[in-house]
Scaffold this motif. Structure first.
Motif, mmCIF file in Angstrom:
data_model
loop_
_atom_site.group_PDB
_atom_site.id
_atom_site.type_symbol
_atom_site.label_atom_id
_atom_site.label_comp_id
_atom_site.label_asym_id
_atom_site.label_seq_id
_atom_site.Cartn_x
_atom_site.Cartn_y
_atom_site.Cartn_z
ATOM 1 N N ILE A 1 34.692 85.421 106.100
ATOM 2 C CA ILE A 1 34.430 84.084 106.660
ATOM 3 C C ILE A 1 35.625 83.656 107.494
ATOM 4 N N ASN A 2 35.347 82.792 108.448
ATOM 5 C CA ASN A 2 36.426 82.288 109.291
ATOM 6 C C ASN A 2 37.078 81.070 108.635
ATOM 7 N N ALA A 3 38.047 80.499 109.310
ATOM 8 C CA ALA A 3 38.799 79.370 108.770
ATOM 9 C C ALA A 3 37.928 78.137 108.550
ATOM 10 N N ASN A 4 36.759 78.084 109.172
ATOM 11 C CA ASN A 4 35.853 76.949 109.000
ATOM 12 C C ASN A 4 34.823 77.187 107.901
ATOM 13 N N GLY A 5 34.885 78.342 107.257
ATOM 14 C CA GLY A 5 33.953 78.640 106.167
ATOM 15 C C GLY A 5 32.650 79.270 106.621
ATOM 16 N N LEU A 6 32.576 79.683 107.895
ATOM 17 C CA LEU A 6 31.352 80.297 108.412
ATOM 18 C C LEU A 6 31.415 81.811 108.251
ATOM 19 N N VAL A 7 30.301 82.408 107.882
ATOM 20 C CA VAL A 7 30.247 83.853 107.616
ATOM 21 C C VAL A 7 30.338 84.621 108.930
ATOM 22 N N ASP A 8 31.312 85.532 108.993
ATOM 23 C CA ASP A 8 31.491 86.398 110.161
ATOM 24 C C ASP A 8 30.861 87.770 109.948
ATOM 25 N N SER A 9 30.893 88.276 108.698
ATOM 26 C CA SER A 9 30.251 89.557 108.409
ATOM 27 C C SER A 9 29.709 89.545 106.984
ATOM 28 N N PHE A 10 28.681 90.377 106.794
ATOM 29 C CA PHE A 10 27.934 90.410 105.537
ATOM 30 C C PHE A 10 27.409 91.831 105.404
ATOM 31 N N GLY B 1 27.129 83.194 110.700
ATOM 32 C CA GLY B 1 27.282 81.917 111.398
ATOM 33 C C GLY B 1 26.993 80.703 110.531
ATOM 34 N N HIS B 2 26.512 80.917 109.299
ATOM 35 C CA HIS B 2 26.249 79.807 108.382
ATOM 36 C C HIS B 2 27.415 79.642 107.409
ATOM 37 N N ASN B 3 27.507 78.462 106.809
ATOM 38 C CA ASN B 3 28.551 78.193 105.838
ATOM 39 C C ASN B 3 28.332 79.060 104.605
ATOM 40 N N VAL B 4 29.402 79.668 104.123
ATOM 41 C CA VAL B 4 29.327 80.560 102.963
ATOM 42 C C VAL B 4 28.856 79.818 101.720
ATOM 43 N N SER B 5 28.926 78.516 101.716
ATOM 44 C CA SER B 5 28.504 77.733 100.548
ATOM 45 C C SER B 5 27.024 77.928 100.234
ATOM 46 N N MET B 6 26.251 78.445 101.188
ATOM 47 C CA MET B 6 24.832 78.703 100.924
ATOM 48 C C MET B 6 24.640 79.766 99.840
ATOM 49 N N LEU B 7 25.706 80.507 99.531
ATOM 50 C CA LEU B 7 25.646 81.564 98.522
ATOM 51 C C LEU B 7 26.162 81.096 97.163
ATOM 52 N N MET B 8 26.437 79.790 97.049
ATOM 53 C CA MET B 8 27.027 79.237 95.833
ATOM 54 C C MET B 8 26.105 78.211 95.202
ATOM 55 N N PRO B 9 26.007 78.216 93.874
ATOM 56 C CA PRO B 9 25.246 77.160 93.202
ATOM 57 C C PRO B 9 26.089 75.886 93.109
ATOM 58 N N SER B 10 25.466 74.797 92.724
ATOM 59 C CA SER B 10 26.205 73.549 92.476
ATOM 60 C C SER B 10 27.126 73.759 91.285
ATOM 61 N N ARG C 1 45.747 87.182 111.749
ATOM 62 C CA ARG C 1 46.110 87.977 112.929
ATOM 63 C C ARG C 1 46.046 87.063 114.136
ATOM 64 N N GLY C 2 47.122 87.056 114.883
ATOM 65 C CA GLY C 2 47.163 86.252 116.097
ATOM 66 C C GLY C 2 46.927 84.773 115.820
ATOM 67 N N GLY C 3 47.372 84.299 114.655
ATOM 68 C CA GLY C 3 47.205 82.893 114.305
ATOM 69 C C GLY C 3 45.826 82.534 113.775
ATOM 70 N N THR C 4 44.936 83.517 113.680
ATOM 71 C CA THR C 4 43.581 83.278 113.177
ATOM 72 C C THR C 4 43.457 83.847 111.764
ATOM 73 N N THR C 5 43.023 83.008 110.833
ATOM 74 C CA THR C 5 42.873 83.436 109.436
ATOM 75 C C THR C 5 41.425 83.804 109.154
ATOM 76 N N THR C 6 41.258 84.948 108.506
ATOM 77 C CA THR C 6 39.949 85.412 108.041
ATOM 78 C C THR C 6 40.054 85.610 106.540
ATOM 79 N N PHE C 7 39.059 85.139 105.819
ATOM 80 C CA PHE C 7 38.995 85.325 104.372
ATOM 81 C C PHE C 7 38.015 86.457 104.085
ATOM 82 N N ILE C 8 38.421 87.368 103.221
ATOM 83 C CA ILE C 8 37.588 88.514 102.855
ATOM 84 C C ILE C 8 37.255 88.393 101.371
ATOM 85 N N GLY C 9 35.963 88.328 101.083
ATOM 86 C CA GLY C 9 35.517 88.228 99.706
ATOM 87 C C GLY C 9 34.820 89.501 99.264
#
Length: 175
Positions: A17-26, A43-52, A101-109
């Motif tokens: 996911i990118n710094a905004n929480g949007l899924v970049d790869s799956f 392109g959707h928020n990763v929160s769609m994969l999480m329960p309340s 990388r290059g000032g851009t943060t990517t989160f890998i889960g």
């Protein structure tokens, strides 16, 4: 070996996911685990994969990370729950790391479905404490509960009683 090929051939779900929480790869395993095609998630928020309640709180977790630079989930494998496309909640292990990388943060889960493991644990518990044929509690469960009751009695000063019934020729009847 190319990183994309390796990512798609793992048994664990790999989600970036990118710094905004949007899924970049799956990857393919994530598709299998969550029940979504990658196009439905990218392109959707990763929160769609999480329960309340995590679904509603995810963006605040991400914002806290941006504000403080501290994330409690990075570098630690956690037992939590995921949300499948069909609405089912399932146990999973999640490990998250970040790469900048290059000032851009990517989160890998990395996600591992623990459903089968949980079912195995439940079966072991059933076999340990319940009769396999009748499903009734066994002697081990009786002793465990009796021990807990005695400990509670010591703490609270309350007394209890145990009644033992012996049925003549029960073994013959049972057999």
């Amino acid at each position: 070996i190319k990183a994309e090929l390796l990512k798609d051939e793992t048994i664990d779900g790999v989600i970036t996911i990118n710094a905004n929480g949007l899924v970049d790869s799956f990857n393919h395993a994530a598709c299998r685990i969550f029940g979504y095609a990658s196009a439905e998630v990218l392109g959707h928020n990763v929160s769609m994969l999480m329960p309340s309640p995590h679904q509603e709180r995810h963006d605040s977790y991400l914002q806290r990370y941006h504000d403080t630079g501290k994330a409690h989930i990075l570098g630690v494998a956690r037992e939590m729950h995921g949300l499948r496309k069909n609405g089912n909640v399932f146990p999973m292990t999640l490990s998250v790391t970040s790469v900048t990388r290059g000032g851009t943060t990517t989160f890998i889960g990395l996600v591992r479905d623990q459903s089968e493991h949980q079912n195995d644990q439940d079966q072991i518990h059933r076999l340990a404490f319940y009769d396999a044929l009748t499903g009734l509690p066994n002697r081990r469960l009786l002793m465990d509960r009796l021990h807990h009751a005695m400990q509670a009695s010591k703490r609270t000063g309350q007394h209890g009683a145990l009644m033992f019934l012996d049925l003549d020729k029960f073994k013959t009847l049972n057999d």
